[in-house]
Design a protein around this motif. Structure first.
Motif, mmCIF file in Angstrom:
data_model
loop_
_atom_site.group_PDB
_atom_site.id
_atom_site.type_symbol
_atom_site.label_atom_id
_atom_site.label_comp_id
_atom_site.label_asym_id
_atom_site.label_seq_id
_atom_site.Cartn_x
_atom_site.Cartn_y
_atom_site.Cartn_z
ATOM 1 N N PRO A 169 9.576 1.897 -12.771
ATOM 2 C CA PRO A 169 8.798 2.704 -13.721
ATOM 3 C C PRO A 169 8.691 4.152 -13.257
ATOM 4 C CG PRO A 169 7.347 1.354 -12.385
ATOM 5 C CD PRO A 169 8.754 0.919 -12.060
ATOM 6 N N ALA A 170 8.321 5.031 -14.173
ATOM 7 C CA ALA A 170 8.146 6.441 -13.815
ATOM 8 C C ALA A 170 7.121 6.563 -12.695
ATOM 9 C CB ALA A 170 7.692 7.235 -15.036
ATOM 10 N N GLY A 171 7.392 7.457 -11.764
ATOM 11 C CA GLY A 171 6.478 7.660 -10.654
ATOM 12 C C GLY A 171 7.180 8.294 -9.473
ATOM 13 N N VAL A 172 6.483 8.326 -8.355
ATOM 14 C CA VAL A 172 6.990 8.932 -7.123
ATOM 15 C C VAL A 172 7.303 7.815 -6.133
ATOM 16 C CG1 VAL A 172 6.518 10.555 -5.258
ATOM 17 C CG2 VAL A 172 5.577 10.970 -7.548
ATOM 18 N N TYR A 173 8.505 7.825 -5.568
ATOM 19 C CA TYR A 173 8.971 6.758 -4.684
ATOM 20 C C TYR A 173 9.330 7.291 -3.305
ATOM 21 C CZ TYR A 173 9.286 3.815 -8.808
ATOM 22 O OH TYR A 173 8.973 3.096 -9.929
ATOM 23 N N THR A 174 9.036 6.491 -2.301
ATOM 24 C CA THR A 174 9.522 6.749 -0.947
ATOM 25 C C THR A 174 10.215 5.486 -0.456
ATOM 26 O OG1 THR A 174 7.739 8.324 -0.472
ATOM 27 C CG2 THR A 174 8.900 7.357 1.416
ATOM 28 N N THR B 75 12.345 3.695 2.715
ATOM 29 C CA THR B 75 12.664 3.790 4.139
ATOM 30 C C THR B 75 13.540 2.616 4.547
ATOM 31 O OG1 THR B 75 10.785 2.491 4.966
ATOM 32 C CG2 THR B 75 10.415 4.854 4.603
ATOM 33 N N VAL B 76 14.355 2.819 5.570
ATOM 34 C CA VAL B 76 15.144 1.746 6.163
ATOM 35 C C VAL B 76 15.351 2.098 7.632
ATOM 36 C CG1 VAL B 76 17.413 2.772 5.657
ATOM 37 C CG2 VAL B 76 17.198 0.286 5.901
ATOM 38 N N ASP B 77 15.338 1.098 8.493
ATOM 39 C CA ASP B 77 15.609 1.304 9.923
ATOM 40 C C ASP B 77 17.096 1.108 10.187
ATOM 41 O OD1 ASP B 77 12.914 1.652 10.322
ATOM 42 O OD2 ASP B 77 12.554 -0.419 10.946
ATOM 43 N N HIS B 78 17.665 1.939 11.068
ATOM 44 C CA HIS B 78 19.059 1.734 11.455
ATOM 45 C C HIS B 78 19.225 1.914 12.966
ATOM 46 C CE1 HIS B 78 19.998 5.971 12.190
ATOM 47 N NE2 HIS B 78 19.510 6.287 11.003
ATOM 48 N N THR C 77 11.707 -0.603 2.939
ATOM 49 C CA THR C 77 10.406 -0.589 2.272
ATOM 50 C C THR C 77 10.465 0.396 1.100
ATOM 51 O OG1 THR C 77 9.465 1.214 3.586
ATOM 52 C CG2 THR C 77 9.227 -1.020 4.451
ATOM 53 N N ILE C 78 9.685 0.107 0.078
ATOM 54 C CA ILE C 78 9.569 0.991 -1.077
ATOM 55 C C ILE C 78 8.086 1.241 -1.318
ATOM 56 C CG2 ILE C 78 9.996 1.294 -3.549
ATOM 57 C CD1 ILE C 78 12.337 -0.633 -3.282
ATOM 58 N N THR C 79 7.693 2.507 -1.305
ATOM 59 C CA THR C 79 6.327 2.893 -1.637
ATOM 60 C C THR C 79 6.338 3.582 -2.990
ATOM 61 O OG1 THR C 79 5.786 3.202 0.690
ATOM 62 C CG2 THR C 79 4.316 4.222 -0.913
ATOM 63 N N TYR C 80 5.478 3.118 -3.887
ATOM 64 C CA TYR C 80 5.442 3.639 -5.255
ATOM 65 C C TYR C 80 4.068 4.212 -5.561
ATOM 66 C CZ TYR C 80 4.545 3.337 -10.294
ATOM 67 O OH TYR C 80 4.170 3.612 -11.577
ATOM 68 N N LYS C 81 4.055 5.369 -6.238
ATOM 69 C CA LYS C 81 2.808 5.936 -6.743
ATOM 70 C C LYS C 81 3.032 6.340 -8.188
ATOM 71 C CE LYS C 81 1.621 8.063 -2.315
ATOM 72 N NZ LYS C 81 1.486 9.343 -1.613
ATOM 73 N N GLY D 23 -0.589 9.649 -7.682
ATOM 74 C CA GLY D 23 -0.106 10.741 -6.844
ATOM 75 C C GLY D 23 -0.933 12.002 -7.012
ATOM 76 N N ALA D 24 -1.298 12.309 -8.281
ATOM 77 C CA ALA D 24 -2.109 13.493 -8.546
ATOM 78 C C ALA D 24 -3.503 13.342 -7.947
ATOM 79 C CB ALA D 24 -2.193 13.734 -10.046
#
Length: 339
Positions: free
Chosen positions: A92-97, A99-102, A179-183, A188-189
């Motif tokens: 969905p619309a929003g702000v995503y972060t 991450t993955v470890d390597h 991992t996926i972080t969603y706002k 977010g605002a």
């Protein structure tokens, strides 16, 4: 949004995987989208001693614990684009972060400046890590943040673009723990506004000498009701940030006034000085410009007070003893002895 983010549903290889071998894990939610000939892809278990190409699977995860879980190993040679993609997901619309470890097993010769291809891809766009330096023999976290303005279907992707060097001799890079972080935009605002409020309160604590219109303006913004819409939060955040910046910028001027007031207090009562010329130590300002003007005036007045003991001021009780010094201006060679 992501099935099997740690590759635990993949069947781990139990024997060494030869270079330029691409294993298939589509049944576990991951598909090989690579076409390069010098690509190696395999899921192996921690601590099992299985090699991917010439590289042995790490024995521990990023937190240093020995585990029995799986990790995805990749080798890219001769400039191959290696990409492993998830099944389609709709975000969905929003702000995503993301991450993955390597973990790069050994030499950085082939990957020291290789490009990562980790992120989210659609049929028309890609949101990938801008660049990654693969550091040898240590777990590193890749991060990419992006914004979707509408609901979007695409694939989560892991991978890299190899350098133009031999694939068979390249070390492997192992990946794990996506991992996926969603706002939402509203969340977010709201978070940005909360951070602006905290920064404003901290500025008041850090710069207590600002007592004029800049403090008044900031307090007025802080006193407003919490917004309820994205636009409302954004506008309030901007206003708070501007008011905080103004208060911080004004601090130098107010601090200067407080400093000279302190010097006036420390001066005490000077013997023979004209008491009427001593300035008040309690001068305050209504703005940064007012503080600058008053600080300059206070310094001038304090200097005049210190200098008011001079004979030129005719202070009662002062007496000129200059004549007691023989040849004070060294006009004649008298009254002085070379010691």
């Amino acid at each position: 949004f992501l099935a099997n983010p740690g590759f635990e549903s993949c069947t781990a290889e139990t024997s060494d995987v030869a270079a330029m071998t691409k294993k298939d894990y589509s049944s576990a939610g991951w598909t090989n989208a690579s076409t390069g000939s010098y690509t190696t892809i395999a899921v192996t278990a921690y601590g099992g001693g299985v090699k991917v190409g010439n590289s042995t699977t790490p024995s521990t995860k990023k937190d240093g614990t020995t585990v029995s879980g799986n990790t995805l190993g990749i080798i890219a040679g001769w400039g191959d684009n290696v990409t492993i993609q998830s099944n389609d997901v709709t975000l969905p619309a929003g702000v995503y972060t993301f991450t993955v470890d390597h973990y790069l097993t050994s030499s950085t010769e082939n990957y020291g400046s290789a490009s990562s291809r980790f992120g989210f891809v659609t049929s028309s766009s890609s949101y990938l890590v801008s660049s990654t330096t693969f550091t040898a023999s240590t777990w590193t976290t890749e991060t990419v943040t992006f914004t979707l303005t509408e609901s979007t279907t695409g694939k989560i992707q892991i991978g890299l673009t190899g350098l133009n060097k031999s694939g068979s001799g390249s070390p492997a890079i192992f990946y794990d723990d996506i991992t996926i972080t969603y706002k939402s935009f509203l969340a977010g605002a709201k978070e940005a506004w909360e951070e602006a409020v905290a920064a404003a309160e901290q500025a008041k604590t850090d710069y207590p000498n600002v007592t004029g219109e800049e403090l008044t303006a900031l307090n007025e913004e802080l006193a407003k009701s919490e917004p309820t819409t994205v636009d409302g939060y954004n506008e309030a955040t901007d206003a708070l940030t501007d008011a905080t910046d103004a208060l911080v910028a004004a601090a130098t001027s107010y601090n200067a006034l407080v400093t000279v007031n302190g010097l006036i207090t420390a001066a005490g009562t000077l013997e023979y000085a004209d008491a009427d010329k001593k300035p008040s130590a309690g001068v305050t300002a209504t703005s940064a410009s007012d503080a600058t003007t008053k600080a300059a005036s206070q310094y001038t007045a304090l200097r005049a007070y210190y200098e008011s003991h001079a004979m030129a001021e005719g202070v009662s009780g002062a007496e000129d003893y200059t004549s007691a010094v023989s040849a004070a201006n060294a006009d004649t060679n008298t009254g002085w002895t070379n010691g």
